[in-house]
Enzyme design. Structure first.
Site, PDB file in Angstrom:
ATOM      1  N   THR A  36      -2.208   5.340 -17.249  1.00 54.46           N
ATOM      2  CA  THR A  36      -2.327   6.528 -16.402  1.00 54.46           C
ATOM      3  C   THR A  36      -1.661   7.732 -17.060  1.00 54.46           C
ATOM      4  OG1 THR A  36      -2.356   5.128 -14.457  1.00 54.46           O
ATOM      5  CG2 THR A  36      -1.775   7.422 -14.095  1.00 54.46           C
ATOM      6  N   LEU A  40      -7.126  -1.172 -10.199  1.00 52.87           N
ATOM      7  CA  LEU A  40      -6.842  -2.509  -9.647  1.00 52.87           C
ATOM      8  C   LEU A  40      -5.543  -2.537  -8.867  1.00 52.87           C
ATOM      9  CD1 LEU A  40      -4.449  -4.150 -11.340  1.00 52.87           C
ATOM     10  CD2 LEU A  40      -6.247  -4.422 -12.992  1.00 52.87           C
ATOM     11  N   LYS A  46      -7.895   9.554 -10.890  1.00 55.91           N
ATOM     12  CA  LYS A  46      -6.911   8.487 -10.702  1.00 55.91           C
ATOM     13  C   LYS A  46      -5.725   8.973  -9.851  1.00 55.91           C
ATOM     14  CE  LYS A  46      -4.259   4.913 -11.578  1.00 55.91           C
ATOM     15  NZ  LYS A  46      -4.440   3.533 -11.348  1.00 55.91           N
ATOM     16  N   ASN A 101      -4.789   7.710  -5.895  1.00 60.80           N
ATOM     17  CA  ASN A 101      -3.524   7.090  -5.492  1.00 60.80           C
ATOM     18  C   ASN A 101      -2.763   7.956  -4.489  1.00 60.80           C
ATOM     19  OD1 ASN A 101      -3.810   4.702  -6.779  1.00 60.80           O
ATOM     20  ND2 ASN A 101      -2.376   5.101  -8.428  1.00 60.80           N
ATOM     21  N   PHE A 144      -5.742   1.115   4.376  1.00 61.14           N
ATOM     22  CA  PHE A 144      -4.504   1.869   4.142  1.00 61.14           C
ATOM     23  C   PHE A 144      -3.982   2.581   5.383  1.00 61.14           C
ATOM     24  CE2 PHE A 144      -3.050   1.438  -0.213  1.00 61.14           C
ATOM     25  CZ  PHE A 144      -4.024   0.555  -0.646  1.00 61.14           C
ATOM     26  N   GLY A 177       4.340   0.791   8.952  1.00 65.86           N
ATOM     27  CA  GLY A 177       5.562  -0.013   8.837  1.00 65.86           C
ATOM     28  C   GLY A 177       6.600   0.650   7.967  1.00 65.86           C
ATOM     29  N   CYS A 201       2.927   2.057  -8.724  1.00 67.76           N
ATOM     30  CA  CYS A 201       1.983   3.152  -8.975  1.00 67.76           C
ATOM     31  C   CYS A 201       2.068   4.328  -8.019  1.00 67.76           C
ATOM     32  CB  CYS A 201       0.561   2.611  -8.958  1.00 67.76           C
ATOM     33  SG  CYS A 201       0.269   1.495 -10.309  1.00 67.76           S
TER      34      CYS A 201
HETATM   35  C1  UDX Z   1      -2.028   0.695  -6.099  1.00 68.52           C
HETATM   36  C2  UDX Z   1      -3.461   1.222  -5.896  1.00 68.52           C
HETATM   37  O1  UDX Z   1      -4.007   0.661  -4.690  1.00 68.52           O
HETATM   38  C3  UDX Z   1      -4.329   0.862  -7.103  1.00 68.52           C
HETATM   39  O2  UDX Z   1      -5.618   1.441  -6.962  1.00 68.52           O
HETATM   40  C4  UDX Z   1      -3.677   1.396  -8.368  1.00 68.52           C
HETATM   41  O3  UDX Z   1      -4.438   1.013  -9.503  1.00 68.52           O
HETATM   42  C5  UDX Z   1      -2.255   0.870  -8.495  1.00 68.52           C
HETATM   43  O4  UDX Z   1      -1.509   1.200  -7.309  1.00 68.52           O
HETATM   44  P1  UDX Z   1      -0.759  -1.657  -5.851  1.00 68.52           P
HETATM   45  O5  UDX Z   1       0.480  -0.897  -6.182  1.00 68.52           O
HETATM   46  O6  UDX Z   1      -1.028  -2.953  -6.530  1.00 68.52           O
HETATM   47  O7  UDX Z   1      -2.067  -0.745  -6.127  1.00 68.52           O
HETATM   48  O8  UDX Z   1      -0.711  -1.967  -4.283  1.00 68.52           O
HETATM   49  P2  UDX Z   1      -1.419  -1.441  -2.972  1.00 68.52           P
HETATM   50  O9  UDX Z   1      -2.203  -2.522  -2.392  1.00 68.52           O
HETATM   51  O10 UDX Z   1      -2.062  -0.133  -3.164  1.00 68.52           O
HETATM   52  O11 UDX Z   1      -0.129  -1.229  -2.024  1.00 68.52           O
HETATM   53  C6  UDX Z   1       0.884  -0.300  -2.356  1.00 68.52           C
HETATM   54  C7  UDX Z   1       1.937  -0.273  -1.285  1.00 68.52           C
HETATM   55  O12 UDX Z   1       1.426   0.307  -0.093  1.00 68.52           O
HETATM   56  C8  UDX Z   1       2.468  -1.650  -0.885  1.00 68.52           C
HETATM   57  O13 UDX Z   1       3.863  -1.578  -0.733  1.00 68.52           O
HETATM   58  C9  UDX Z   1       1.798  -1.918   0.440  1.00 68.52           C
HETATM   59  O14 UDX Z   1       2.532  -2.780   1.276  1.00 68.52           O
HETATM   60  C10 UDX Z   1       1.734  -0.516   1.018  1.00 68.52           C
HETATM   61  N1  UDX Z   1       0.671  -0.357   2.024  1.00 68.52           N
HETATM   62  C11 UDX Z   1      -0.624  -0.591   1.687  1.00 68.52           C
HETATM   63  C12 UDX Z   1       0.993   0.066   3.310  1.00 68.52           C
HETATM   64  O15 UDX Z   1       2.159   0.316   3.635  1.00 68.52           O
HETATM   65  N2  UDX Z   1      -0.007   0.208   4.227  1.00 68.52           N
HETATM   66  C13 UDX Z   1      -1.306  -0.019   3.927  1.00 68.52           C
HETATM   67  O16 UDX Z   1      -2.157   0.139   4.812  1.00 68.52           O
HETATM   68  C14 UDX Z   1      -1.630  -0.440   2.609  1.00 68.52           C
END
Ligand code: UDX
Length: 427
Positions: free
Chosen positions: A121, A155, A206, A210, A251, A255, A262
């Protein structure tokens, strides 16, 4: 197609394994020799669903190779993916790893017009400003001797293989048509839509993606804080709001906010870029500030319910930043434990995967092998990560605590009576 991948982390190794599985000849390199030795033996050094079997099968079939010698990966490769991490320091993205990888690539690129495809990134504009001059310095004229593409990865940990195999979209930011054509050819048997843009646009897609995901989370958390005051369940609200196809339910889980490597890092980098350009990033600043206060809310609620935490024994259920991973990077659990220690509490914790990783941050707290062990002898507990197994929590489990009370940082489907539980943003 012969492919080289520099960096065998989540992004690099998942990509290498999927591309090998599609019939390409892929060699990945990494500075971490131990990691390379493991891959060579057909094992995945990373815990990620489906990755171990994919690595094993493709190593056996000799489509996937791992090497500590960069030349093996880069020589004759048509496309060289760079998937090294780009950490931020004080909000500024650090490019040293990436620059090292690019320099290494230039030493061994032999194919006629090989394409460097950047998965790492990078803030918008960085590839043109920082990477193209570096190629020139090393004797490769971009657009003449080699091609360049920005090919961001979207991902998520826990679903990495599925996300690489069937992404919602493949974004190719191309220096020139020839570079973009080659990458499009590689992805031609993927079912996902491919969009081809400028390098800067791809870099921005990107960051904007995010940031928007994080916006949804902080937004629903802010609404959740009000819902709780009004005795309304934010999850019911999210359901109703999410049925609007323009918004979607994704998303909107409220909580303790977002962690991981990321979202936070990318927003900080974007804020810093805005500052440099004299643009006010008030929405992004607000996302971060809501997230910071959200992370420690369970401790504040606990204190309101049971008074001073001094000398109290508090259990923590779940340490990873989300279920399905052992990664604790920026996990709300880190802030929660810190607050508990500052308030004089004794902490005892359990996570099905992440105990060992959290020990590197907090070596002095107690760790257990089951959640029931944590609850036994605790005064009260905080649930941080919504691991599936916590849905089994029942009245009997909570009665193991001397003051049966579970503050929930994530909503789970347990059978425990409501009087023993309280949500962060729901009643
Ligand atoms: C993220 C992006 O989704 C992905 O596209 C990028 O390439 C890398 O960063 P990741 O960090 O693996 O992926 O996790 P993600 O599933 O996005 O969750 C990130 C955080 O948000 C977690 O702590 C999760 O618990 C929190 N989250 C997610 C929430 O609090 N509420 C939600 O509804 C979704």
């Amino acid at each position: 197609m012969k492919i080289g991948v520099i960096g065998a982390g989540y992004v690099g190794l998942s990509l290498a394994a999927v591309l090998a599985d599609k019939g390409n000849l892929v060699t990945c390199v990494d500075r971490d020799r131990e990691k390379i030795e493991q891959i060579k033996m057909g094992e995945s050094p990373l815990k990620e669903e489906g990755l171990d079997i994919l690595v094993q099968e493709n190593i056996e079939a000799e489509r996937l190779k791992a090497s500590s010698n960069e030349e093996n990966a880069i020589k004759d490769a048509k496309i060289i993916f760079i998937a090294v991490n780009t950490p931020t320091e004080n909000g500024q993205i650090q490019l040293q790893n990436l620059k090292d990888a690019v320099k290494t690539a230039t030493n061994y690129m032999t194919d006629n017009y090989p394409v460097l495809a950047i998965k790492s990134t990078l803030t918008p504009g960085s590839t043109r400003k920082e990477i193209l001059p570096l190629l020139q310095e090393n004797g490769m004229e971009p657009g003449e001797d080699c091609g360049v593409c920005v090919n961001p990865e979207f991902l998520s940990q826990g679903t990495a293989i599925q996300d690489v195999r069937e992404p919602d979209r493949i974004v190719i930011g191309e220096l020139d048509e020839k570079s973009g054509e080659l990458l499009s050819r590689l992805y031609s048997d993927f079912e996902s839509p491919v969009i081809r843009e400028s390098m800067e646009t791809a870099e921005m897609i990107k960051y904007a993606s995010n940031s928007l995901l994080a916006t949804k989370i902080s937004f629903i958390n802010e609404i959740g804080n009000l819902c709780k005051e009004l005795d309304v369940d934010i999850y019911d609200v999210a359901e109703g709001v999410g049925m609007d196809s323009r918004i979607s339910r994704e998303f909107l889980d409220s909580g303790t906010g977002f962690g991981g490597s990321c979202l936070e890092k990318d927003i900080e980098a974007l804020i810093s870029l805005m500052k440099n350009r004299g643009i006010e990033g008030s929405v992004l600043e607000a996302i971060m500030s809501v997230n910071e206060s959200q992370k420690v809310k369970p401790v504040e609620i606990l204190e309101e319910r049971i008074g001073s935490l001094e000398g109290k024994r508090i259990g923590i259920l779940g340490l990873s930043f989300k279920p399905g991973t052992a990664d604790v990077t920026n996990s709300p659990a880190i802030d929660i434990i810190n607050q508990l220690i500052n308030r004089g509490a004794e902490v005892t914790a359990y996570d099905p995967e992440a105990n060992e990783n959290m020990k590197k941050i907090y070596g002095d707290i107690e760790y257990s092998e089951t959640y029931t062990e944590v609850l036994e002898g605790s005064d009260a507990a905080i649930l941080v990560t919504d691991w599936e197994e916590f849905n089994n929590i029942d009245r009997g489990d909570l009665k193991k605590m001397s003051n049966p009370l579970l503050i929930e940082g994530r909503k789970i489907d347990h059978n425990a009576p409501e009087k023993f539980t309280e949500g962060v943003t729901w009643p």
